[in-house]
Design a protein around this motif. Structure first.
Motif, PDB file in Angstrom:
ATOM      1  N   GLU A 131       0.844  -1.194   0.000  1.00  0.00           N
ATOM      2  CA  GLU A 131       0.000   0.000   0.000  1.00  0.00           C
ATOM      3  C   GLU A 131       0.878   1.243   0.000  1.00  0.00           C
ATOM      4  O   GLU A 131       1.854   1.330   0.734  1.00  0.00           O
ATOM      5  N   VAL A 132       0.515   2.187  -0.848  1.00  0.00           N
ATOM      6  CA  VAL A 132       1.311   3.396  -1.036  1.00  0.00           C
ATOM      7  C   VAL A 132       0.445   4.623  -0.825  1.00  0.00           C
ATOM      8  O   VAL A 132      -0.717   4.660  -1.247  1.00  0.00           O
ATOM      9  N   VAL A 133       1.001   5.635  -0.146  1.00  0.00           N
ATOM     10  CA  VAL A 133       0.320   6.916   0.031  1.00  0.00           C
ATOM     11  C   VAL A 133       1.226   8.021  -0.508  1.00  0.00           C
ATOM     12  O   VAL A 133       2.452   7.894  -0.495  1.00  0.00           O
ATOM     13  N   ASN A 134       0.623   9.086  -0.985  1.00  0.00           N
ATOM     14  CA  ASN A 134       1.376  10.200  -1.554  1.00  0.00           C
ATOM     15  C   ASN A 134       1.174  11.469  -0.725  1.00  0.00           C
ATOM     16  O   ASN A 134       0.060  11.755  -0.280  1.00  0.00           O
ATOM     17  N   PHE A 135       2.267  12.220  -0.557  1.00  0.00           N
ATOM     18  CA  PHE A 135       2.194  13.505   0.130  1.00  0.00           C
ATOM     19  C   PHE A 135       3.039  14.525  -0.637  1.00  0.00           C
ATOM     20  O   PHE A 135       4.041  14.172  -1.268  1.00  0.00           O
ATOM     21  N   GLU A 136       2.641  15.774  -0.554  1.00  0.00           N
ATOM     22  CA  GLU A 136       3.377  16.851  -1.207  1.00  0.00           C
ATOM     23  C   GLU A 136       4.405  17.393  -0.215  1.00  0.00           C
ATOM     24  O   GLU A 136       4.118  18.278   0.580  1.00  0.00           O
ATOM     25  N   VAL A 137       5.607  16.822  -0.254  1.00  0.00           N
ATOM     26  CA  VAL A 137       6.630  17.150   0.738  1.00  0.00           C
ATOM     27  C   VAL A 137       7.378  18.423   0.355  1.00  0.00           C
ATOM     28  O   VAL A 137       7.448  18.803  -0.818  1.00  0.00           O
ATOM     29  N   LEU A 138       7.939  19.063   1.380  1.00  0.00           N
ATOM     30  CA  LEU A 138       8.705  20.295   1.192  1.00  0.00           C
ATOM     31  C   LEU A 138      10.187  19.971   1.266  1.00  0.00           C
ATOM     32  O   LEU A 138      10.635  19.268   2.170  1.00  0.00           O
ATOM     33  N   GLU A 139      10.958  20.509   0.313  1.00  0.00           N
ATOM     34  CA  GLU A 139      12.394  20.258   0.307  1.00  0.00           C
ATOM     35  C   GLU A 139      13.143  21.533  -0.056  1.00  0.00           C
ATOM     36  O   GLU A 139      12.635  22.380  -0.795  1.00  0.00           O
ATOM     37  N   THR A 141      16.087  23.252  -2.060  1.00  0.00           N
ATOM     38  CA  THR A 141      16.901  23.003  -3.241  1.00  0.00           C
ATOM     39  C   THR A 141      18.350  23.400  -2.972  1.00  0.00           C
ATOM     40  O   THR A 141      18.670  24.012  -1.945  1.00  0.00           O
ATOM     41  N   GLU A 142      19.238  23.072  -3.909  1.00  0.00           N
ATOM     42  CA  GLU A 142      20.644  23.448  -3.788  1.00  0.00           C
ATOM     43  C   GLU A 142      20.812  24.966  -3.763  1.00  0.00           C
ATOM     44  O   GLU A 142      21.781  25.485  -3.214  1.00  0.00           O
ATOM     45  N   ALA A 143      19.853  25.659  -4.369  1.00  0.00           N
ATOM     46  CA  ALA A 143      19.903  27.123  -4.390  1.00  0.00           C
ATOM     47  C   ALA A 143      19.362  27.729  -3.102  1.00  0.00           C
ATOM     48  O   ALA A 143      19.317  28.951  -2.943  1.00  0.00           O
ATOM     49  N   GLY A 144      18.946  26.864  -2.173  1.00  0.00           N
ATOM     50  CA  GLY A 144      18.423  27.349  -0.896  1.00  0.00           C
ATOM     51  C   GLY A 144      16.970  27.745  -0.920  1.00  0.00           C
ATOM     52  O   GLY A 144      16.464  28.355   0.024  1.00  0.00           O
ATOM     53  N   GLU A 145      16.259  27.364  -1.980  1.00  0.00           N
ATOM     54  CA  GLU A 145      14.844  27.705  -2.095  1.00  0.00           C
ATOM     55  C   GLU A 145      13.981  26.528  -1.648  1.00  0.00           C
ATOM     56  O   GLU A 145      14.352  25.368  -1.796  1.00  0.00           O
ATOM     57  N   LEU A 146      12.821  26.861  -1.118  1.00  0.00           N
ATOM     58  CA  LEU A 146      11.888  25.827  -0.653  1.00  0.00           C
ATOM     59  C   LEU A 146      10.929  25.472  -1.786  1.00  0.00           C
ATOM     60  O   LEU A 146      10.298  26.341  -2.373  1.00  0.00           O
ATOM     61  N   GLU A 147      10.865  24.195  -2.105  1.00  0.00           N
ATOM     62  CA  GLU A 147       9.949  23.754  -3.153  1.00  0.00           C
ATOM     63  C   GLU A 147       9.212  22.497  -2.693  1.00  0.00           C
ATOM     64  O   GLU A 147       9.644  21.802  -1.776  1.00  0.00           O
ATOM     65  N   SER A 148       8.104  22.223  -3.326  1.00  0.00           N
ATOM     66  CA  SER A 148       7.305  21.050  -2.966  1.00  0.00           C
ATOM     67  C   SER A 148       7.262  20.079  -4.135  1.00  0.00           C
ATOM     68  O   SER A 148       7.350  20.477  -5.295  1.00  0.00           O
ATOM     69  N   ARG A 149       7.140  18.794  -3.787  1.00  0.00           N
ATOM     70  CA  ARG A 149       6.992  17.771  -4.825  1.00  0.00           C
ATOM     71  C   ARG A 149       6.216  16.598  -4.249  1.00  0.00           C
ATOM     72  O   ARG A 149       6.231  16.357  -3.033  1.00  0.00           O
ATOM     73  N   ILE A 150       5.530  15.899  -5.115  1.00  0.00           N
ATOM     74  CA  ILE A 150       4.774  14.727  -4.685  1.00  0.00           C
ATOM     75  C   ILE A 150       5.734  13.561  -4.486  1.00  0.00           C
ATOM     76  O   ILE A 150       6.542  13.256  -5.367  1.00  0.00           O
ATOM     77  N   LYS A 151       5.668  12.946  -3.315  1.00  0.00           N
ATOM     78  CA  LYS A 151       6.518  11.797  -3.021  1.00  0.00           C
ATOM     79  C   LYS A 151       5.662  10.649  -2.509  1.00  0.00           C
ATOM     80  O   LYS A 151       4.742  10.852  -1.714  1.00  0.00           O
ATOM     81  N   SER A 152       5.977   9.449  -2.975  1.00  0.00           N
ATOM     82  CA  SER A 152       5.237   8.256  -2.571  1.00  0.00           C
ATOM     83  C   SER A 152       5.940   7.550  -1.416  1.00  0.00           C
ATOM     84  O   SER A 152       7.169   7.501  -1.363  1.00  0.00           O
ATOM     85  N   PHE A 153       5.126   7.007  -0.500  1.00  0.00           N
ATOM     86  CA  PHE A 153       5.659   6.275   0.651  1.00  0.00           C
ATOM     87  C   PHE A 153       4.901   4.964   0.813  1.00  0.00           C
ATOM     88  O   PHE A 153       3.664   4.945   0.714  1.00  0.00           O
ATOM     89  N   GLU A 154       5.634   3.888   1.048  1.00  0.00           N
ATOM     90  CA  GLU A 154       4.972   2.646   1.431  1.00  0.00           C
ATOM     91  C   GLU A 154       4.450   2.815   2.856  1.00  0.00           C
ATOM     92  O   GLU A 154       5.166   3.294   3.731  1.00  0.00           O
ATOM     93  N   VAL A 155       3.215   2.405   3.066  1.00  0.00           N
ATOM     94  CA  VAL A 155       2.592   2.558   4.384  1.00  0.00           C
ATOM     95  C   VAL A 155       3.429   1.880   5.466  1.00  0.00           C
ATOM     96  O   VAL A 155       3.623   2.436   6.550  1.00  0.00           O
ATOM     97  N   ASN A 156       3.955   0.701   5.178  1.00  0.00           N
ATOM     98  CA  ASN A 156       4.726  -0.035   6.187  1.00  0.00           C
ATOM     99  C   ASN A 156       6.042   0.648   6.550  1.00  0.00           C
ATOM    100  O   ASN A 156       6.645   0.351   7.584  1.00  0.00           O
ATOM    101  N   ASP A 157       6.508   1.553   5.690  1.00  0.00           N
ATOM    102  CA  ASP A 157       7.774   2.245   5.964  1.00  0.00           C
ATOM    103  C   ASP A 157       7.595   3.434   6.901  1.00  0.00           C
ATOM    104  O   ASP A 157       8.573   3.962   7.432  1.00  0.00           O
ATOM    105  N   ILE A 158       6.363   3.873   7.104  1.00  0.00           N
ATOM    106  CA  ILE A 158       6.097   5.058   7.928  1.00  0.00           C
ATOM    107  C   ILE A 158       5.970   4.645   9.394  1.00  0.00           C
ATOM    108  O   ILE A 158       5.175   3.768   9.730  1.00  0.00           O
TER     109      ILE A 158
END
Length: 247
Positions: A131-139, A141-158
């Motif tokens: 089972e996989v869930v998706n969240f729009e995580v904040l990261e 960047t190398e330029a020091g800017e905050l950006e968001s992207r969709i990342k998938s996570f296996e439920v058992n890994d959380i």
């Protein structure tokens, strides 16, 4: 998370396979980690269990057949896909290891994706559907800017979610990410995956609970979480129900 290895002493071939693997795994939204090895010795020295290995037969040093035999003796669940320019080696490999498939070089996008599809389905049937869930995580960047992207996570890994400074931390065994969401909405979303609230700011994966002492929860990764007095009784009830359902 799927742990995938590519072992090939040809950088060109490794890069080609890696490109096909990354594109496919991202397209099906399955979390994965890909590691490339330049020799059989390097692969054998790695401390970890792979789900899938693309293994060149004609490696310099320890050849792929010997490497595959050793890997299979260590982990009978590993799936090995041999890649080779020499078909005559395939019969020898069959006699020594349980190869999942053979791909002739240069491998193609179609053949790699076909094998990935079969292996993922096979592993899911072996261990139950992933089972996989998706969240729009904040990261940052190398330029020091905050950006968001969709990342998938296996439920058992959380392991758990924690509300901190108007953001929610998602905690894995050795990683953590942040995203923006209301705790109430997250609780409703994760309830069907056996997550329960032990504190107004914490949502924990019941399958990762090792022990409870008083108002302290010990997880399998040795993290300790607080349980509020207000939520303690209901949380213990949900945990007991989870244990009964999974005995």
């Amino acid at each position: 998370m799927f742990l995938i290895a590519i072992c090939d002493d040809s950088r060109k071939d490794s890069v080609r396979i890696a490109k096909f693997v990354k594109n496919y795994m991202k397209s099906v939204s399955i979390p994965f980690q890909l590691i490339i090895f330049k020799s059989g010795e390097e692969l054998l020295n790695f401390n970890g269990k792979f789900d899938l290995i693309f293994l060149d037969i004609a490696l310099t040093g320890i050849n792929g057949i010997q490497v595959g035999k050793t890997l299979w003796e260590r982990n009978r669940d590993v799936k090995v896909i041999y890649t080779t320019s020499y078909k005559q080696f395939c019969r020898q490999a069959v006699n020594y290891v349980h190869a999942f498939a053979f791909l002739e070089k240069p491998v193609t996008k179609v053949t790699v994706e076909r094998q990935l599809c079969e292996i993922i389905q096979y592993i899911q049937e072996e261990h139950g559907r992933i089972e996989v869930v998706n969240f729009e995580v904040l990261e940052v960047t190398e330029a020091g800017e905050l950006e968001s992207r969709i990342k998938s996570f296996e439920v058992n890994d959380i392991y758990y979610f924690e509300y901190i400074n108007r953001k929610i931390k998602i905690k894995l065994e050795n990683e953590q990410y942040f995203f923006i969401e209301k705790m109430k909405n997250l609780t409703e979303k994760m309830q069907k995956y056996d997550f329960a609230s032990c504190h107004q700011s914490i949502l924990v994966n019941l399958r990762h609970i090792k022990n409870i002492k008083g108002y302290e929860i010990l997880l399998n990764n040795e993290d300790k979480l607080p349980a509020s007095q207000k939520k303690s009784a209901d949380f213990r009830k949900k945990l007991n129900q989870f244990i009964q359902n999974n005995v």
